[in-house]
Design a protein around this motif. Sequence first.
Motif, PDB file in Angstrom:
ATOM      1  N   ASP A 298       0.810  -1.220   0.000  1.00  0.00           N
ATOM      2  CA  ASP A 298       0.000   0.000   0.000  1.00  0.00           C
ATOM      3  C   ASP A 298       0.846   1.274   0.000  1.00  0.00           C
ATOM      4  N   LEU A 314     -11.042   0.105  -6.994  1.00  0.00           N
ATOM      5  CA  LEU A 314     -10.879   1.262  -6.111  1.00  0.00           C
ATOM      6  C   LEU A 314     -12.130   1.402  -5.246  1.00  0.00           C
ATOM      7  N   ASP A 318     -10.545   4.115   0.201  1.00  0.00           N
ATOM      8  CA  ASP A 318      -9.163   4.385  -0.214  1.00  0.00           C
ATOM      9  C   ASP A 318      -8.875   5.890  -0.153  1.00  0.00           C
TER      10      ASP A 318
END
Length: 343
Positions: A298, A314, A318
Amino acid sequence: MSLRKKSTEIKRLIDAFEAEAKKFHDITFSTYTITQSSTSNMKFKSPNHAINLWQYYGKINEEHSSKDFIENLKESDPQWGIRGAQISAFGLIEGDTCDLFLKMARRAAHLFSKKEADIISSKVVNEILESESDGASKAIASTNSNSLAIWLNYLLYYLSMTSHKQEGIRAIDIDPFALSLLALEQLLIEPTIKKVDKSLSKVDDIKFDVALSFPGEKRDYVSEVANILRENLDDDRLFYDFDYQSQLARPNIDILLQNIYRNNAKLIVVFLSKEYAQKEWCGLEWRAVRDIIKSKGDEQIMFVKFDDAQIEGLFSIDGYIDANIFTPKNVADFIMERIKLLA
């Protein structure tokens, strides 16, 4: 009209040369140099086109008078140069799309005003004279004023490949469409006649601090971010496609790009928008990003969003930077912060 006032035409030419560079035409650009003692035994592919680029006539002395030079000049064909020159350099284009490149190159040459064309000529001539002069006699060199010769001379000066004494043929590693694209992109960013400042290092082997992934529609914003990052990073630490365009104009680019984004960049900055979701190449880069996320990497990913378009993989949880709030300078600063943390 100077280059600074021709950004619209430069952009049109960039689009045209980029379209052709992506087709991987079987076309080459070479130079060949002959002397008074050369024998002509070179064979060229068909179709082809050759044109005189520059000549070193020699030194004016008792054996080689200025009167001889003037007489030879009057009796010479500009395409092949001045009769009696000691060294003559020619540009050679070979390949099926030779005629297309010639038309595009001549149009590109018309970007230069007469003053700018004279600057190109003087830079080329000065380099030739510096390599040939003995400091004692007056030496003469000249360039061809034909529009095609102007563009090819500019490309060679741009690559620092103007002056050499090597007799015979010398191939340019970059095909002429891709090389012209590279030069035009530089003219758009900085409309001055100068040598290449983009990387010619082999992109396959570079380990980048950061790689930018974005759709072409957001290039204006991203290019500003890239310009700021270049000022703060060492050479070959930023992967921005325009800086390596000549090397990207080749087959199997999908494998190369995936390797850059997946293995050869510490930080991937993804500029997300509705266009990003629609682009094939962005989709290719996005696969590498998703694989990094899958591998718990990440910290290697940074999102910058222009809108709320749905991007597969996505999620609303996020984190991202809002490009509608933060300027390119802000985003570049954020990127530098992340790079330092990763270091």
